[in-house]
Design an enzyme around this catalytic site. Sequence first.
Site, short mmCIF file in Angstrom:
data_model
loop_
_atom_site.label_atom_id
_atom_site.label_comp_id
_atom_site.label_asym_id
_atom_site.label_seq_id
_atom_site.Cartn_x
_atom_site.Cartn_y
_atom_site.Cartn_z
N ASP A 232 -6.22 -22.95 -59.76
CA ASP A 232 -6.86 -22.47 -58.54
C ASP A 232 -8.33 -22.07 -58.68
O ASP A 232 -9.09 -22.19 -57.72
CB ASP A 232 -6.07 -21.28 -57.96
CG ASP A 232 -4.70 -21.71 -57.46
OD1 ASP A 232 -4.54 -22.89 -57.14
OD2 ASP A 232 -3.79 -20.86 -57.38
N TYR A 302 -0.47 -19.66 -51.30
CA TYR A 302 -0.37 -18.36 -51.95
C TYR A 302 -1.50 -17.44 -51.59
O TYR A 302 -2.66 -17.87 -51.49
CB TYR A 302 -0.34 -18.52 -53.48
CG TYR A 302 1.07 -18.63 -53.97
CD1 TYR A 302 1.82 -17.49 -54.18
CD2 TYR A 302 1.66 -19.86 -54.14
CE1 TYR A 302 3.13 -17.57 -54.58
CE2 TYR A 302 2.98 -19.96 -54.54
CZ TYR A 302 3.71 -18.81 -54.76
OH TYR A 302 5.01 -18.89 -55.15
CU LIG Z 1 5.53 -18.45 -56.84
#
Ligand SMILES: [Cu+2]
Length: 564
Positions: A232, A302
């Site tokens: 990320d 996320y």
């Molecule tokens: Cu996860």
Amino acid sequence: MASPMCLPWTWILAVSLAMPYINASSGYPMLSVDDILAASKVPFSNAEFNKSIAARGVSSSDLICLPPSAGWFGPNEEGKRVVKVLCYSKESTPNFYMRPIEGLIMTVDLDSMEMLKFSDTGRDIPIPKSSGTDYRYTAQKKEPEMEPLNPISIEQPKGPSFKVEDGHIVKWANWVFHLKADQRAGLVISRAMVRDSKKGELRNVMYKGFASEFFVPYMDLDESWYFKSYMDAGEFGLGMSALPLVPLNDCPRHSYYMDGVFSTSDGHPAMPATSVGDIQKIRETRPKVTLVARMAASVGNYDYIFDWEFQMVGLSGMLMVKGSPHQSLYQVPNQDAMSGPLILENVIGVVHDHFITFHLDMDIDGANNSFVNVNLVKQRSLPGESPRKSYWKAKRKIAKTEKDAQIKLKLYDPSEFHMINPSKMSRLGNPTGYKIVPGGTAASLLDHDDPPQLRSAFTNNQIWVTPYNKSEQWAAGLLVLQSRGDDTLAVWSERDRHIENEDIVLWYTLGFHHIPCQEDFPVMPTVTSGFELKPINFFESNPILRSAPAFEKDLPVCRPSASS
Ligand SMILES: [Cu+2]
Ligand SMILES: *[C@@H]1O[C@H](CO)[C@@H](O)[C@H](O)[C@H]1NC(C)=O
Ligand SMILES: *[C@@H]1O[C@H](CO)[C@@H](O)[C@H](O)[C@H]1NC(C)=O
Ligand SMILES: *[C@@H]1O[C@H](CO)[C@@H](O)[C@H](O)[C@H]1NC(C)=O
């Protein structure tokens, strides 16, 4: 938004983003917002895609397409920047991640914006229903079947105890440190110093600390899943994905908010585009008073919240991972063939891992430090020596070269890990130091020759120590998108350079495995993990004794305006 003061820095950033094209190592700079927006439009100019969407009964106005990174899996996709584009239905839900259009996946060339490959295998897989996917309070139709809690208010009538100078230098209790918003790392803490309450002097603890890289590999071999092995920071940028923090919800009163101004792909200064602004905040709470430097980012499905928590005694890096819903698979009658548990009708939560590697350039009382492995070694008593048969001793071993500091954590062969200044002794002759206390301790189970693990080889050990080198800050290498793993922390560390009594950097990887469950739907509860940096013989005694306790007369008593 575009303050002229930001320009010099922005130009430096633009130059450093462009430079990689002349660098010899593999990979490309992180995806820009322009790349992401353009790639997500590509499917719409394809008749085959339109046909498939129509066959699934999805109206094109309900489509949301996103271009996650493609990883790197051998020579086929080299020489061009590619992403995979996948789509969701946002019909009747704000939570489109719960409604994947499974098996429909397009490989797109980011420079020509052409579709390189179209794969459509999931036509018989239903799109999961929208009911129950809305996580907002206002969308919950039924009264909750539990007693509501009364509000709690935390008061600080005399205002905050911290000061922020020049917009970046934070002073609080015995701490002084610099705070910076960073396009790639999100939040950078630097020049962290602590004032010795006995001697009054300001002492160095950490030169620079930040989240250097993430690794989130999913465990599913399907055509539309195998490549999901995200990094990320280097692929998307934590700062670029920053979310605005909500006053009084994310942060209490008196918080200080700092904007992150980054560079766009053409070198202009801009706030993160995924949201209206990037904000870091400082929080004070009682009774356990800690100073928190926080930033929140949303990378794909996320949400990450980073807390760097300064305490009166120690300094700790805290991480909370707060998930929005997972992408999902479909129901398979044979459970063993499923890549994760069923968490809703037609939705499988694919099992995966989360690893976050921190760069911790410690400078304990100065730049030259050593790394000590304090190994707990079991001893066997000699026959007749004692009624006891076994005990353990702490054996100190100073790491001479990098390979001595490649550490895999072991429960039955434990160690403490100290960063010390070998030329700065306490009154009693102990070197001053800080120890790292590992938190989330999951290790990657992937084979070292698996392409995602090759690129994320910095997770092969939980701890590494390298000599300081300004070109070695990003654990996955400078260029991460489609990298082949030729410029990772693991490659640097194999040089086995001298690290004793040198300016050294400690790398720590926090990890957890994630087997989703029904409670992860429709939004994940917060998962918290972290590590601590604690003083070891740094102070002559416990420094907390010098800070005043709280007295009742100083604490406000809050009463509701109308009593019942
Ligand atoms: Cu996860
Ligand atoms: C696909 O559908 C979109 C939306 O209806 C339309 O704008 C586009 O022209 C179509 N593309 C092709 C190639 O038919
Ligand atoms: C740190 O050690 C190196 C040699 O390993 C030396 O050249 C340098 O001067 C030292 N720095 C300080 C600040 O003592
Ligand atoms: C510093 O790092 C770069 C990139 O890994 C490497 O090429 C160079 O040799 C390193 N320098 C030293 C002195 O290790």
